[in-house]
Design a protein around this motif. Structure first.
Motif, PDB file in Angstrom:
ATOM      1  N   ASP A  89      29.407  14.893  -7.217  1.00  0.00           N
ATOM      2  CA  ASP A  89      30.107  15.547  -8.564  1.00  0.00           C
ATOM      3  C   ASP A  89      30.553  16.895  -8.420  1.00  0.00           C
ATOM      4  O   ASP A  89      30.246  18.072  -8.350  1.00  0.00           O
ATOM      5  CB  ASP A  89      28.377  15.879  -9.300  1.00  0.00           C
ATOM      6  CG  ASP A  89      28.852  16.460 -10.786  1.00  0.00           C
ATOM      7  OD1 ASP A  89      30.058  16.489 -11.339  1.00  0.00           O
ATOM      8  OD2 ASP A  89      27.836  17.096 -11.465  1.00  0.00           O
ATOM      9  N   ASP A  90      31.763  16.815  -7.790  1.00  0.00           N
ATOM     10  CA  ASP A  90      32.392  18.048  -7.543  1.00  0.00           C
ATOM     11  C   ASP A  90      33.974  17.724  -7.527  1.00  0.00           C
ATOM     12  O   ASP A  90      34.443  16.508  -7.959  1.00  0.00           O
ATOM     13  CB  ASP A  90      32.130  18.571  -6.040  1.00  0.00           C
ATOM     14  CG  ASP A  90      32.235  17.734  -4.971  1.00  0.00           C
ATOM     15  OD1 ASP A  90      33.129  16.571  -5.056  1.00  0.00           O
ATOM     16  OD2 ASP A  90      31.589  17.744  -3.954  1.00  0.00           O
ATOM     17  N   GLN A  94      33.300  12.207  -8.806  1.00  0.00           N
ATOM     18  CA  GLN A  94      32.498  12.447 -10.088  1.00  0.00           C
ATOM     19  C   GLN A  94      31.554  11.168 -10.331  1.00  0.00           C
ATOM     20  O   GLN A  94      31.431  10.712 -11.488  1.00  0.00           O
ATOM     21  CB  GLN A  94      33.146  12.888 -11.154  1.00  0.00           C
ATOM     22  CG  GLN A  94      34.245  13.967 -11.180  1.00  0.00           C
ATOM     23  CD  GLN A  94      33.892  15.044 -11.730  1.00  0.00           C
ATOM     24  OE1 GLN A  94      33.698  15.402 -12.869  1.00  0.00           O
ATOM     25  NE2 GLN A  94      33.512  16.289 -10.950  1.00  0.00           N
ATOM     26  N   HIS A  96      28.303  11.288 -10.621  1.00  0.00           N
ATOM     27  CA  HIS A  96      27.216  11.937 -11.470  1.00  0.00           C
ATOM     28  C   HIS A  96      26.056  11.142 -11.247  1.00  0.00           C
ATOM     29  O   HIS A  96      25.051  11.027 -12.118  1.00  0.00           O
ATOM     30  CB  HIS A  96      27.518  11.823 -12.833  1.00  0.00           C
ATOM     31  CG  HIS A  96      28.600  12.688 -13.249  1.00  0.00           C
ATOM     32  ND1 HIS A  96      28.700  14.198 -13.093  1.00  0.00           N
ATOM     33  CD2 HIS A  96      29.801  12.596 -13.642  1.00  0.00           C
ATOM     34  CE1 HIS A  96      29.952  14.626 -13.659  1.00  0.00           C
ATOM     35  NE2 HIS A  96      30.403  13.693 -13.980  1.00  0.00           N
ATOM     36  N   THR A 196      31.485   6.120 -12.703  1.00  0.00           N
ATOM     37  CA  THR A 196      30.329   6.788 -13.280  1.00  0.00           C
ATOM     38  C   THR A 196      29.090   6.157 -12.927  1.00  0.00           C
ATOM     39  O   THR A 196      29.159   4.881 -13.310  1.00  0.00           O
ATOM     40  CB  THR A 196      30.334   7.347 -14.809  1.00  0.00           C
ATOM     41  OG1 THR A 196      31.730   7.741 -14.843  1.00  0.00           O
ATOM     42  CG2 THR A 196      29.254   8.418 -14.943  1.00  0.00           C
TER      43      THR A 196
END
Ligand code: HEM
Length: 270
Positions: A89-90, A94, A96, A196
């Motif tokens: 998550d950077d 992502q 997450h 995601t």
């Protein structure tokens, strides 16, 4: 390296082999204190399309060999990298997904057998359920049209599609993967949320929007169907169950020094 590939690799890693290493979180803390952060240093490559997964593992391994030669196994590098790919998550990705601690201390295998890699072990003892359910890891990643051909065009004798596909979804699938088209084209396995880590894949499966037949089949078996539904009806947490399952799966078939070693490079035996 696609981060999804890392998660795939962890499966293959765990499905080959039958003995048990003593695993623990922080196994390398004393012997190679920077092992975890060095693997995490390769995050930027997770989203690097076109670079194959094995390159990321090999690069992390080369770096580790330069600082702690002969200490960190490739099996553990794969496990750590998969953890990082799920939680990323950077600026590099992502997903997450949930952060979890990886137990380490596995040795690398001394045998490489493509038939074993192709076979899911221990079907009878409940682990099969674990594998089936954790395939909801298809919340991230893509599949080649190759794996759709039978489902879309040859499901029944004489041709035809899998009737469990939601009729509104069928045209979408057939336009991405037309009959006789390029079987190497890829599509997200989790419609609408392929990048995601979330429970959308399970909602899709319930709604006939599963892409892979193996995911759709979770609704055919009363046990797996009940578990899929529980995430929406009882407040069960997919993330928590995923972490629990992947940690458990990481204990299956690990090698110790009686039947494993530390490879110098991950792609070949010493
Ligand atoms: C019944 C068990 C399973 C079956 C039949 C299955 C099947 C597949 C298939 C057909 C693909 C597409 C491969 C391709 O096009 O190259 C795929 C991709 C993938 N699978 Fe599974 N899988 C299973 C279990 C799992 C498990 C347990 C995990 C993770 C813990 C997982 C994670 C993934 C990921 C991340 C991808 C995407 C790879 C990419 O984007 O390059 N799968 N799976």
């Amino acid at each position: 390296m696609r981060r999804e590939m890392l998660v795939m690799m962890i499966i293959c890693e765990f499905m080959i082999g039958f003995s048990k290493a003593q695993l623990r979180v922080g196994f390398y803390n004393n012997v190679c204190p920077n092992a975890e952060s060095i693997v995490g240093g390769f995050k930027s490559a997770f989203g690097h399309q076109g670079v194959q997964g094995f390159d990321v593992i090999e690069n992390a391994k080369a770096k580790l060999e330069s600082v702690c030669p002969g200490v960190v196994s490739c099996a553990d590098i794969v496990a750590m990298a998969a953890r990082d790919a799920v939680a990323i998550d950077d600026g590099f990705g992502q997903s997450h997904g949930p952060a979890y601690e990886v137990e380490t201390g596995r040795k690398d295998g001394l045998v490489s057998n493509v038939e074993l890699a192709d076979r899911l072990p221990d079907w009878s003892n409940g682990k099969w359920l674990l594998y089936r359910l954790i395939s909801a890891a298809h919340t991230i990643g893509t599949t080649a049209c190759f794996f759709m051909t039978q489902r879309l065009y040859n499901f029944k004798e004489g041709g035809g599609f899998d009737p469990s596909i939601n009729p509104s979804f069928l045209p979408e699938l057939t336009s991405t993967c037309p009959k006789g088209g390029d079987v190497n084209l890829r599509l997200p396995m989790d419609r609408g949320s392929g990048e995601t880590f979330d429970n959308q894949i399970l909602q899709n499966i319930r709604s006939g929007l599963a892409v892979l037949q193996s995911d759709a089949q979770l609704m055919d078996d009363p046990t797996t169907k009940g578990i899929v539904n529980s995430y929406f009806e009882t407040g069960a947490s997919f993330e928590a169950d995923f972490v629990n399952s992947i940690v458990k799966m990481g204990r299956i078939g690990t090698k110790d020094s009686s039947n494993g070693n530390i490879r110098r490079v991950c792609s070949s035996f010493n």
